[in-house]
Structure formats: structure tokens, C-alpha cells
Design an enzyme around this catalytic site. Structure first.
Site, PDB file in Angstrom:
ATOM      1  N   THR A 174       0.811  -1.224   0.000  1.00  0.00           N
ATOM      2  CA  THR A 174       0.000   0.000   0.000  1.00  0.00           C
ATOM      3  C   THR A 174       0.841   1.269   0.000  1.00  0.00           C
ATOM      4  O   THR A 174       0.473   2.267  -0.618  1.00  0.00           O
ATOM      5  CB  THR A 174      -0.900  -0.005   1.265  1.00  0.00           C
ATOM      6  OG1 THR A 174      -1.738  -1.141   1.181  1.00  0.00           O
ATOM      7  CG2 THR A 174      -1.746   1.234   1.367  1.00  0.00           C
TER       8      THR A 174
ATOM      9  N   ASP B 100       0.810  -6.865   5.108  1.00  0.00           N
ATOM     10  CA  ASP B 100       0.195  -8.166   5.411  1.00  0.00           C
ATOM     11  C   ASP B 100       1.201  -9.225   5.858  1.00  0.00           C
ATOM     12  O   ASP B 100       0.930  -9.992   6.774  1.00  0.00           O
ATOM     13  CB  ASP B 100      -0.592  -8.675   4.202  1.00  0.00           C
ATOM     14  CG  ASP B 100      -1.858  -7.856   3.970  1.00  0.00           C
ATOM     15  OD1 ASP B 100      -2.252  -7.106   4.882  1.00  0.00           O
ATOM     16  OD2 ASP B 100      -2.449  -7.964   2.883  1.00  0.00           O
TER      17      ASP B 100
ATOM     18  N   CYS C 212      -1.939 -17.044  22.536  1.00  0.00           N
ATOM     19  CA  CYS C 212      -2.054 -15.718  23.149  1.00  0.00           C
ATOM     20  C   CYS C 212      -1.024 -14.783  22.527  1.00  0.00           C
ATOM     21  O   CYS C 212       0.081 -15.199  22.192  1.00  0.00           O
ATOM     22  CB  CYS C 212      -1.781 -15.793  24.651  1.00  0.00           C
ATOM     23  SG  CYS C 212      -2.944 -16.831  25.523  1.00  0.00           S
TER      24      CYS C 212
END
Ligand code: ASP
Length: 343
Positions: free
Chosen positions: A13, A90, A280
Site C-alpha cells: 500500500t 500483510d 495468546c
């Protein structure tokens, strides 16, 4: 002292801008960087830009792209004081983690950054990310030594050790975070470097070496209540599979039932590496805390401590690609190679 920085644009991007005529997003020409951002001339750095072709959305990145990037940095290592890699968000943490393992003797900054909003859009976060990443890549102490001589990732006011990062938001401008290691620098009015958290190489004049092989015989099994023996056995019997990252619960816990433990035990006996990483985000694996973790430890599952999933996968791919001796692989999993975990 001026620093010379090589900016490597790989895609994503950050490299887009709005075409004023059509209103659509078109690639931004980083080779014309001074025309786009004349204020860059005020930084004490000389910039050069190389664009990797083809430019790719980072969702298309494969290990061979990591090799191309690492080779480009190695080829230019002596010519520049630091490197800024512009990458799609990403898979940025995967690429940056992979490079951290590939580089041997790295003693110069390699700063990854990108943006959530294209650089040519008015409200972009890319301009600040880019300018600060350049400043960090060129920063040095009074003796001329780089302040951050490791692979790092800069995003929204924080510089992190790259192999500690994870993309945490598809929306927030603070897209990346390092849950288990403090920032290497916090950026406000000034850039506050956290010198004690930054790796210092033993020597600054060694030639940069890179490991270029990655094994793709690695996969991830994420636990969930409802995972069946059939699914587990199906994955573990994939032809040629050499290692599994087991994404467990909490502090590294998993079912204690025989249907779960036995297939893993058999796979480990066949030579499979099983690495325990918690689902986690914060904290790590401590297999001796609960009965549900202890069973894994007893059958030979390796602890991934507080590693991110990105670091765990790329470390295994790197280790299995470059090392064939099981005892050495086991040893390399128990030691942080590039500061990727804390025991
Ligand atoms: N899909 C894009 C990429 O990762 C998203 C981004 O750059 O933020 O290449």
C-alpha cells in the site's frame, strides 16, 4: 556525518498514490522521491532507491522473495550505512523475521516499514513512517556507529525488533505491535532510543553472510475445542512434512487425551519437530506449569517460549533449510538466535 541509505521498495500500500485525473490508485515512483518530498533534503542522508521487480502485494510473498531481498542488501552492504525496506503490511513481519535469521554478522540497520493508507493519499501514515524509518536507518553515535544495527520494523511512533512483531490490526494506523519485547525506540517530538534493548554486534567490520535456503516442509496446527484425531493424523502424515508449529492454549497447554498425544508422540518418534507456541499474543509457553503442558514436554515437544508465530515459522523454515543434524536443530530451537524470544 552524512549517512547513505538505500531504500528498497518491494510493493504494498505504501507505494500507491491517487491519480489526479482518474481518482484511482496508481504506483508511486520512489525513484523521484526528492521531487515528491522535497523536505527529505533536510535530513542528513543521501538516498538511493531500488525497486524490486515485479512489485508485489505482500500476500503473494514466497520464500524466494526473501532471498532476492537479502541478496540485494548483501550486494549493497558495503556501499550504504543503512537500509529501509518498504513492504506490504500483510506479511511484513514474516519477511522481516526471515531476514533476521538469514543475516549472519549484520551490523547495519535494516528498517522495515509500510503504511495502512497509500503514500499519495492526503491522510497517509506512510509519509511519517518513511521519513522516520530513514532517519533511524541513518542514525549513529558520536563514533559513527549505527544506533540500531539489527533488523527492525518501524510503524506509527514505535521501532520494534522485527522478529518480535505481529500485524495486529487491519484498520488501526498502529498496525504492528511487539507484545513480548520493549520497543527499540519510541518516537514523539524526539526519537528516544532504548539502547539497552538494541542488539550490539560483537564486530562491525565482518562481511555480511546470508543463508539462502528455506524448507517449506513446515506447517501450523492451531488448536481449537473440536479438533479431531482424524484432522491431526491427516496433517501429521503429510508426505515429507518435517516440522509443525503447534499453536496451543494459554501457557502452552493442550488436550491430555490419548487421541491427541499419541499421534504427536508417533510423529516425534519419526523425527518430526513439534514446536509449541501459544495462541495468546502476550506471554509465552511454560510447559511445566500445568498437567496439560507437561504431557507435551514429556513426549518431546519443543518450547517456543514467547516467540511470535511469524518468528516461529520462519525460524523453523530457516533451520530445516540449512541444518540437517537433529541435535543441532534442537539446540538452535532452545537458544534465541537473533533475540527472537526470552526464556
Ligand atoms: N495487501 C497489502 C500488502 O500487504 C496491504 C498493505 O500493504 O498494507 O501488500
Amino acid at each position: 556525518m552524512r549517512s547513505s541509505i538505500l531504500i528498497i521498495y518491494t510493493g504494498g500500500t505504501i507505494g500507491m498514490k491517487t491519480d489526479p485525473d482518474t481518482g484511482t490508485l496508481v504506483p508511486f515512483d520512489f525513484s523521484a522521491i526528492y521531487e515528491e518530498f522535497p523536505s527529505l533534503k533536510r535530513l542528513k542522508v543521501d538516498l538511493e532507491v531500488q525497486t524490486l521487480t515485479p512489485v508485489i502485494d505482500s500476500s503473494n510473498v514466497q520464500p524466494h522473495n526473501w532471498v532476492t531481498l537479502a541478496e540485494l542488501i548483501q550486494k549493497n552492504y558495503d556501499r550504504y550505512d543503512g537500509f529501509v525496506v518498504l513492504h506490504g503490511t500483510d506479511t511484513m513481519s514474516y519477511t522481516a523475521s526471515a531476514l533476521s535469521f538469514m543475516f549472519e554478522n549484520l551490523a547495519k540497520p535494516v528498517v522495515f516499514t509500510g503504511s495502512q493508507i497509500p503514500i499519495g493519499v492526503l491522510r497517509t501514515d506512510g509519509r511519517e513512517n518513511l521519513i522516520t524509518a530513514i532517519e533511524i536507518a541513518g542514525a549513529h553515535d558520536v563514533e559513527g556507529r549505527p544506533l540500531v544495527p539489527e533488523v527492525s520494523l518501524y510503524f506509527q511512533n514505535h521501532l520494534f525488533r522485527a522478529n518480535r512483531t505481529t500485524k495486529r490490526s487491519a484498520e488501526a494506523l498502529s498496525a504492528f505491535y511487539s507484545y513480548n519485547y520493549p520497543p527499540l525506540a519510541d518516537v514523539g517530538v524526539n526519537i528516544a532510543y532504548n539502547r539497552s534493548a538494541i542488539h550490539q554486534p560483537a564486530r562491525y567490520d565482518e562481511p555480511l553472510r546470508i543463508a539462502t535456503r528455506f524448507s517449506e516442509r513446515v506447517c501450523i496446527i492451531k488448536l481449537f475445542p473440536g479438533l479431531t484425531e482424524q484432522t491431526l493424523r491427516g496433517i501429521l502424515s503429510i508426505q515429507g512434512l518435517k516440522a509443525v508449529v503447534l499453536e496451543t492454549y494459554g501457557a502452552g497447554n493442550a488436550p491430555t487425551a490419548d487421541w491427541f498425544i499419541r499421534p504427536l508422540e508417533e510423529a516425534i518418534a519419526r523425527g518430526m519437530v513439534v514446536l509449541n507456541i501459544t495462541q495468546c499474543k502476550g506471554g509465552g509457553v511454560a510447559m511445566d506449569l500445568y498437567e496439560t503442558g507437561l504431557r507435551l514436554q514429556q513426549i518431546g515437544v519443543e518450547s517456543g517460549y514467547d516467540m511470535t508465530i511469524e518468528a516461529a515459522v520462519t525460524k523453523l523454515m530457516y533451520l530445516l533449510g540449512n541444518e540437517h543434524e537433529p541435535a543441532l536443530i534442537k539446540k538452535a530451537l532452545e537458544e534465541p538466535l537473533r533475540g527472537e524470544f526470552t526464556r
